[in-house]
Design a protein around this motif. Structure first.
Motif, mmCIF file in Angstrom:
data_model
loop_
_atom_site.group_PDB
_atom_site.id
_atom_site.type_symbol
_atom_site.label_atom_id
_atom_site.label_comp_id
_atom_site.label_asym_id
_atom_site.label_seq_id
_atom_site.Cartn_x
_atom_site.Cartn_y
_atom_site.Cartn_z
ATOM 1 N N LEU A 209 19.873 -53.392 14.280
ATOM 2 C CA LEU A 209 21.247 -53.319 14.749
ATOM 3 C C LEU A 209 21.394 -53.977 16.119
ATOM 4 C CD1 LEU A 209 22.084 -49.598 13.844
ATOM 5 C CD2 LEU A 209 22.265 -51.641 12.394
ATOM 6 N N SER A 210 22.471 -54.778 16.255
ATOM 7 C CA SER A 210 22.785 -55.476 17.501
ATOM 8 C C SER A 210 24.291 -55.407 17.731
ATOM 9 C CB SER A 210 22.334 -56.928 17.409
ATOM 10 O OG SER A 210 20.945 -57.043 17.518
ATOM 11 N N ASN A 227 16.216 -49.268 11.174
ATOM 12 C CA ASN A 227 14.807 -49.287 11.557
ATOM 13 C C ASN A 227 14.590 -49.710 13.002
ATOM 14 O OD1 ASN A 227 14.826 -50.615 8.440
ATOM 15 N ND2 ASN A 227 13.636 -48.754 8.774
ATOM 16 N N MET A 228 15.566 -50.382 13.588
ATOM 17 C CA MET A 228 15.476 -50.788 14.986
ATOM 18 C C MET A 228 16.885 -51.046 15.504
ATOM 19 S SD MET A 228 13.660 -54.508 14.257
ATOM 20 C CE MET A 228 14.158 -55.445 15.709
ATOM 21 N N TRP A 261 12.722 -47.763 15.717
ATOM 22 C CA TRP A 261 12.207 -48.313 16.965
ATOM 23 C C TRP A 261 13.331 -48.803 17.877
ATOM 24 C CZ3 TRP A 261 7.314 -47.056 17.025
ATOM 25 C CH2 TRP A 261 6.624 -46.957 15.806
ATOM 26 N N PRO A 262 13.470 -48.238 19.071
ATOM 27 C CA PRO A 262 14.359 -48.833 20.070
ATOM 28 C C PRO A 262 13.880 -50.254 20.389
ATOM 29 C CG PRO A 262 13.674 -46.621 20.722
ATOM 30 C CD PRO A 262 12.823 -47.008 19.565
ATOM 31 N N ASP A 263 14.823 -51.177 20.455
ATOM 32 C CA ASP A 263 14.504 -52.608 20.527
ATOM 33 C C ASP A 263 14.921 -53.182 21.874
ATOM 34 O OD1 ASP A 263 14.136 -55.315 20.043
ATOM 35 O OD2 ASP A 263 15.854 -55.497 18.683
ATOM 36 N N ALA A 264 13.940 -53.674 22.631
ATOM 37 C CA ALA A 264 14.218 -54.274 23.944
ATOM 38 C C ALA A 264 14.627 -55.746 23.846
ATOM 39 C CB ALA A 264 12.993 -54.134 24.853
ATOM 40 N N PHE A 299 5.614 -49.500 25.270
ATOM 41 C CA PHE A 299 6.850 -48.856 24.838
ATOM 42 C C PHE A 299 7.018 -48.925 23.317
ATOM 43 C CE2 PHE A 299 11.560 -49.812 24.265
ATOM 44 C CZ PHE A 299 11.977 -48.491 24.262
ATOM 45 N N ARG A 300 6.358 -49.892 22.713
ATOM 46 C CA ARG A 300 6.383 -50.139 21.265
ATOM 47 C C ARG A 300 7.739 -50.649 20.797
ATOM 48 N NH1 ARG A 300 3.505 -46.095 17.397
ATOM 49 N NH2 ARG A 300 2.803 -48.045 16.464
#
Length: 419
Positions: A209-210, A227-228, A261-264, A299-300
Motif C-alpha cells: 500500500l502507498s 502485506n506491506m 511489514w511497515p515499509d520505509a 528494522f526489517r
C-alpha cells in the motif's frame, strides 16, 4: 504464507518514473537473475502508468488517454510493452520474468479509470457500468487517472474481482496499490473490498500500500488487509529524509512480523532519475547508504531497489549483496531503538534485535555531522558477560568485556552480531 519475510526486489519508479519500457524491465530482470537472486532479491515491479502511451518522465500527463479494455480495465501500452499486443497484457513479460526464477509485480491506482466513467463502459460479471459504480468525489490529489469506487454500489465488487482475475491470468505476484494507504478512514471500505478481491482471485500476490505516511492508529487494519504499507511519503536521496526515518522506524517497529511489514520505501541507490539524465546517481554518500541499508535491515523494512541495476558499480553491488547484513534483515526479531543521545558533539542512535538463530544484533548510528567514537555498555545490550561481536559490514571480530567501542564517521553506521 505470503511475505513470511520482508519482500526484496526492484521497482522502476526511482529511475524511470512513469516512462519505463519492456526492454528496460527485461534488462533489470536479467541483471537480478544473474547477480542478485542468490542473495534473496526476487521481485521485478513495473511502477505507475504502464497504460499511458505518452509517459516520458516522472511527470504525469493530466487527463490523457489511457489504454483500456471493454470492461473498464487498464491494459499495458503496446508501444512501450510490445509483448502485450493482441490482448496478451503482461502475461508474456511475467512469463519471461518467471523463467528467470524471479517474480513479477505491477503498480495500480485505487479506483476505476475516469476514462471508463466518461465513456460509461461495462463491468465484467455484471450489467452495471463504470459510471454507476464510480465515486466521483473521491479523486487522487496528484494524479488524474482514476475515480474512487463506491463500495455501496452494486457492481463495485464485480469490478475489483475482474481486475484481480485479470492480474492473476497475467501471472502477477506483487501489487503495489497507490492512493490508498494514507486515505483512511475515508476510503477504508474500498481498501477492504480491494483486499478481498485480491485474496479471492486464486493467485498468491503480495499487496503493498502507498503512499505514506501510513496512519499509526490504523496499523492493525493494514496488517489484516495487506502485506506491506508505506510509513513515509516518497523517499529520495536526501539526508534530511533519511534522518527523519529513524523516528518513523521507532514508531512502527512493533508492527513488523510474518506477512505484514511497515515499509520505509525504495532504496534510491546507484543510477536514479534516468529519464532526466544518464549521469544521475544517488546523492547519498557511501556512509549514508550504509546507514540506510543498516536501518532498513534491522528494522526489517521491505527492500526495493530503486536504481538502474545494470549501472551498479562495485560499491553498490557489494552494498546489496552483503550476506551478513541480509541475514540480519531475515533473522532479526523484536527490533527496537534502545536510546538516542547527543555525546561529544554528535548524535548517536542504538538499535538492538534478537537473532532468530541465537545471540543478538546491535546497530549503532552516528546521525550527527561530526566523526566520533562511542562506548556502548553491556547493560545497554542486555548482556551480562563477555561476548564476541562481528561487525557485519567489515567482517571484523572483537571481544566485548564491559563495553563495545565504536568509531563512526558522520552519517555512518556499524552493525554487529553478538554471541
Amino acid at each position: 504464507m505470503i511475505a513470511k519475510t520482508p519482500p526484496m526486489g526492484w521497482n522502476s519508479w526511482d529511475c524511470y518514473g512513469a516512462a519505463v519500457t519492456e526492454d528496460i524491465v527485461r534488462q533489470n530482470a536479467e541483471f537480478m537473475a544473474k547477480h542478485l537472486k542468490q542473495y534473496g532479491w526476487e521481485y521485478i515491479v513495473v511502477d505507475i502508468q504502464w497504460y499511458e502511451p505518452k509517459a516520458v518522465t516522472h511527470v504525469y500527463n493530466p487527463f490523457t488517454e489511457l489504454c483500456m479494455d471493454a470492461y473498464s480495465r487498464l491494459i499495458p501500452d503496446e508501444n512501450r510493452f510490445p509483448s502485450s499486443a493482441g490482448g496478451k497484457g503482461f502475461a508474456p513479460l511475467a512469463e519471461y520474468v518467471h523463467g528467470l526464477g524471479l517474480k513479477f509485480g505491477i503498480h495500480i491506482m485505487r479506483g476505476i479509470p475516469r476514462q471508463a466513467v466518461h465513456q460509461n463502459t461495462g463491468i465484467l460479471g455484471t450489467d452495471k457500468t463504470a459510471r454507476e459504480i464510480a465515486k466521483t468525489a473521491s479523486i487522487c490529489r496528484w494524479n488524474t487517472d482514476m475515480y474512487g469506487v463506491d463500495p455501496e454500489k452494486e457492481g463495485a465488487e464485480a469490478y475489483y474481482n475482474s481486475i484481480f482475475e485479470l492480474y492473476a491470468a497475467w501471472g502477477v505476484d506483487f501489487i503495489k496499490c497507490d492512493d490508498i494507504c494514507r486515505e483512511l478512514p475515508h476510503e477504508e471500505a474500498e481498501l477492504v473490498m480491494l483486499s478481498n478481491a485480491l485474496k479471492g482471485c486464486g493467485r498468491d500476490m503480495v499487496l503493498s500500500l502507498s503512499p505514506g505516511p501510513a496512519l499509526l492508529e490504523k496499523a492493525e487494519l493494514y496488517k489484516q488487509v495487506s502485506n506491506m504499507w508505506r510509513i513515509t511519503d516518497d523517499f529520495w536521496d536526501q539526508w534530511e529524509l533519511l534522518y527523519a526515518m529513524f523516528e518513523r522506524a521507532e514508531k512502527w517497529c512493533t508492527h513488523s512480523g510474518p506477512g505484514h511489514w511497515p515499509d520505509a520505501d525504495m532504496l534510491p541507490i546507484g543510477p536514479i532519475n534516468q529519464v532526466w539524465s544518464k549521469e544521475n546517481r544517488t546523492k547519498f554518500t557511501k556512509e549514508e547508504q550504509i546507514t540506510m541499508l543498516t536501518l532498513w535491515s534491522i528494522f526489517r523494512s521491505p527492500l526495493m531497489l530503486g536504481g538502474e541495476l545494470t549501472g551498479f558499480d562495485a560499491f553498490t553491488l557489494a552494498l546489496v549483496t552483503n550476506e551478513a547484513v541480509l541475514a540480519m534483515h531475515q533473522m532479526a526479531r523484536h527490533a527496537h531503538q534502545v536510546w538516542r543521545r547527543v555525546i561529544g558533539g554528535s548524535e548517536y542512535i542504538l538499535w538492538t534485535a534478537v537473532c532468530a538463530e541465537g545471540g543478538q544484533y546491535a546497530a549503532v548510528f552516528n546521525v550527527g555531522d561530526h566523526n566520533g567514537t562511542i562506548e556502548i555498555q553491556l547493560r545497554d545490550l542486555e548482556i551480562e558477560h563477555a561476548s564476541t561481536a562481528m561487525e557485519l559490514w567489515s567482517g571484523e571480530e572483537s571481544t566485548i568485556d564491559s563495553s563495545l567501542t565504536v568509531s563512526l564517521n558522520a552519517h555512518g553506521a556499524k552493525a554487529y552480531q553478538i554471541r
